[in-house]
Design a protein around this motif. Structure first.
Motif, short mmCIF file in Angstrom:
data_model
loop_
_atom_site.label_atom_id
_atom_site.label_comp_id
_atom_site.label_asym_id
_atom_site.label_seq_id
_atom_site.Cartn_x
_atom_site.Cartn_y
_atom_site.Cartn_z
N ILE A 73 0.87 -1.18 0.00
CA ILE A 73 0.00 0.00 0.00
C ILE A 73 0.90 1.22 0.00
O ILE A 73 1.80 1.34 0.83
N PHE A 74 0.65 2.14 -0.96
CA PHE A 74 1.51 3.31 -1.04
C PHE A 74 0.78 4.48 -1.69
O PHE A 74 -0.26 4.32 -2.33
N ASP A 75 1.35 5.65 -1.54
CA ASP A 75 0.85 6.89 -2.13
C ASP A 75 0.98 6.78 -3.65
O ASP A 75 2.08 6.62 -4.18
N SER A 76 -0.11 6.87 -4.36
CA SER A 76 -0.10 6.72 -5.82
C SER A 76 0.74 7.77 -6.54
O SER A 76 1.14 7.56 -7.68
N ALA A 77 0.99 8.89 -5.89
CA ALA A 77 1.79 9.94 -6.53
C ALA A 77 3.27 9.55 -6.63
O ALA A 77 3.99 10.10 -7.45
N LEU A 78 3.71 8.60 -5.81
CA LEU A 78 5.11 8.17 -5.88
C LEU A 78 5.34 7.43 -7.20
O LEU A 78 4.54 6.59 -7.60
N PHE A 79 6.45 7.76 -7.86
CA PHE A 79 6.79 7.03 -9.07
C PHE A 79 7.06 5.58 -8.69
O PHE A 79 7.66 5.29 -7.65
N HIS A 80 6.60 4.66 -9.53
CA HIS A 80 6.77 3.24 -9.24
C HIS A 80 6.74 2.44 -10.54
O HIS A 80 6.23 2.90 -11.55
N ASN A 81 7.31 1.26 -10.48
CA ASN A 81 7.27 0.34 -11.62
C ASN A 81 7.44 -1.09 -11.13
O ASN A 81 7.95 -1.34 -10.04
N THR A 82 7.01 -2.01 -11.97
CA THR A 82 7.19 -3.43 -11.68
C THR A 82 8.67 -3.76 -11.71
O THR A 82 9.38 -3.34 -12.63
N ASP A 83 9.14 -4.50 -10.72
CA ASP A 83 10.52 -4.95 -10.68
C ASP A 83 10.72 -5.99 -11.79
O ASP A 83 9.75 -6.62 -12.25
#
Length: 115
Positions: A73-83
């Motif tokens: 669960i995390f803040d959607s504004a944080l950049f993220h991607n599948t490892d």
């Protein structure tokens, strides 16, 4: 387009399907887009995101490895991607990720509490 405030990821494929238990999860960077960027800018202009936001931080992130029945669960504004991942071949070994999105992201003027 409404962008979610909270992102919930649930992984349900068996651990045995993941051939590299140190990977297969999610990379969540510690950076967010500037408040004046719109969805198109922060979700599709990858070169700009890397150059202006991620590179100056040394790509600071939290990498969460894949585990069956793990929720992130995390803040959607944080950049993220599948490892990166390597799962066993076959239909029953596919990496399965369920994503649930909640709320409405507050950016720019809409994030101000005095409006």
């Amino acid at each position: 387009m409404t962008v979610a405030a909270v992102n919930v990821n649930l992984w349900i494929a068996p651990d045995e399907a993941n051939l590299d238990p140190t990977s297969g999860g999610l990379v969540i960077y510690t950076s967010k887009p500037p408040p004046d960027w719109n969805f198109q800018e922060f979700n599709t202009d990858t070169d700009r995101v890397v150059e202006e936001i991620l590179a100056p931080t040394g790509f600071a992130n939290v990498t969460v490895p894949y585990r069956e029945n793990r929720i992130v669960i995390f803040d959607s504004a944080l950049f993220h991607n599948t490892d990166h991942f390597r799962f066993a071949p076959g239909y029953t070994n596919r990496r399965i990720n369920l994503t649930f999105l909640y709320g409405k992201m507050q950016t720019g003027a809409s994030a101000r509490s005095d409006l």
